[in-house]
Design an enzyme around this catalytic site. Structure first.
Site, PDB file in Angstrom:
ATOM      1  N   ASP A  11       0.866  -1.167   0.000  1.00 44.14           N
ATOM      2  CA  ASP A  11       0.000   0.000   0.000  1.00 44.14           C
ATOM      3  C   ASP A  11       0.916   1.235   0.000  1.00 44.14           C
ATOM      4  OD1 ASP A  11      -2.410   1.573   0.425  1.00 44.14           O
ATOM      5  OD2 ASP A  11      -1.718   1.806   2.486  1.00 44.14           O
ATOM      6  N   ASP A  13      -0.015   5.148   1.099  1.00 39.55           N
ATOM      7  CA  ASP A  13      -0.141   6.042   2.255  1.00 39.55           C
ATOM      8  C   ASP A  13      -0.296   5.258   3.548  1.00 39.55           C
ATOM      9  OD1 ASP A  13       0.016   8.906   1.998  1.00 39.55           O
ATOM     10  OD2 ASP A  13      -1.556   8.719   0.488  1.00 39.55           O
TER      11      ASP A  13
END
Length: 215
Positions: A11, A13
Site C-alpha cells: 500500500d 499512504d
C-alpha cells in the site's frame, strides 16, 4: 521470523509514505468548497478508500465527476512538500529485485505518481484506482498486481496499514503484514504485525525473496 515470497505488494499512504496532513488539508478545503459541514464530513472515513467512494457518500451522483476532479487537483498540487517517507521504506525497497514488488493504492494514478515522485520512490509496477473496478476491501487490486508481476497469489506478501487493505489481501489469499502506523494494533487483522517497515528486511534468493521480520 522468515517469510518466503515471489512478490511484495505495498500500500502507499500509511505504509511507504505519509501524506495525512496533506490529505486532511485538501479534503477540508474541498468539503468547504462543496458546502459540506464539518460535522457531516467528520462522519465519513477517509483513509484507505478511493476518493470516488468518499465523494459518493457525500454528494449526489451528478456532482461526483466534477468533485472528483477537484479533489485530485488539490491533492496533486499539495504533493510537493506534503509527503513524508516512513521509517524503513527506503532501505527495504532498495534491497528488492526489479520486478519483485509493486505499489497498490486507492489513490488515482496521477496522485500516486505525484506523491511517490516527491518521496523519490519509483516502483516497477503501480496499480492505482484507475486500473480497477472494485477497490479495497475487494481483492481485485492485489490480484491484478500479482498477475502483472507473474506471481501466484499465495506467493505474495501484502503490506498494509488499513483494515480495508488487509481484508483485500486476505481475500486474495496472500500473506498479510499489518503496519501499526495509522491504526491501533487491535484494529488490524493480519498474519504478521509490525510497527513499521524498519522491522522488515529482505534479500533476493534463487527461489524469490526471503523476508526477515522482527516481531
Amino acid at each position: 521470523m522468515k517469510i518466503s515470497a515471489d512478490a511484495l505488494l505495498f500500500d502507499m499512504d500509511g505504509t511507504l509514505i505519509s501524506s495525512m496532513e496533506s490529505v486532511l488539508r485538501c479534503w477540508t478545503r474541498w468539503a468547504r468548497e462543496h458546502g459540506i459541514s464539518a460535522e457531516e464530513f467528520a462522519r465519513i472515513p477517509l483513509h484507505g478508500r478511493p476518493a470516488a467512494e468518499i465523494i459518493a457518500d457525500l454528494l449526489p451522483a451528478e456532482r461526483i465527476p466534477g468533485a472528483l476532479a477537484r479533489i485530485e487537483q488539490l491533492e496533486v498540487e499539495d504533493a510537493r512538500g506534503g509527503v513524508v517517507i516512513l521509517p524503513g521504506t527506503r532501505d527495504l525497497l532498495s534491497s528488492l529485485p526489479d520486478g519483485g514488488w509493486a505499489v497498490v493504492t486507492s489513490a488515482t494514478r496521477r496522485l500516486a505518481e505525484a506523491r511517490l515522485a516527491e518521496a523519490g520512490i519509483r516502483p516497477p509496477l503501480l496499480v492505482a484506482a484507475d486500473d480497477i473496478t472494485r477497490g479495497k476491501p475487494d481483492p481485485e487490486p492485489f490480484l491484478l498486481a500479482a498477475e502483472k508481476l507473474g506471481a501466484a497469489p499465495e506467493r505474495c506478501v501484502v503490506f498494509e496499514d488499513a483494515p480495508a487493505g488487509l481484508a483485500a489481501g486476505r481475500a486474495a489469499g496472500m500473506h498479510t503484514v499489518a503496519l501499526a502506523t495509522t491504526h491501533e494494533p487491535a484494529e488490524l487483522r493480519a498474519d504478521t504485525l509490525v510497527t513499521d517497515l524498519s522491522a522488515v528486511s529482505a534479500r533476493p534468493t534463487d527461489s524469490g525473496i526471503e523476508l526477515s521480520v522482527r516481531l
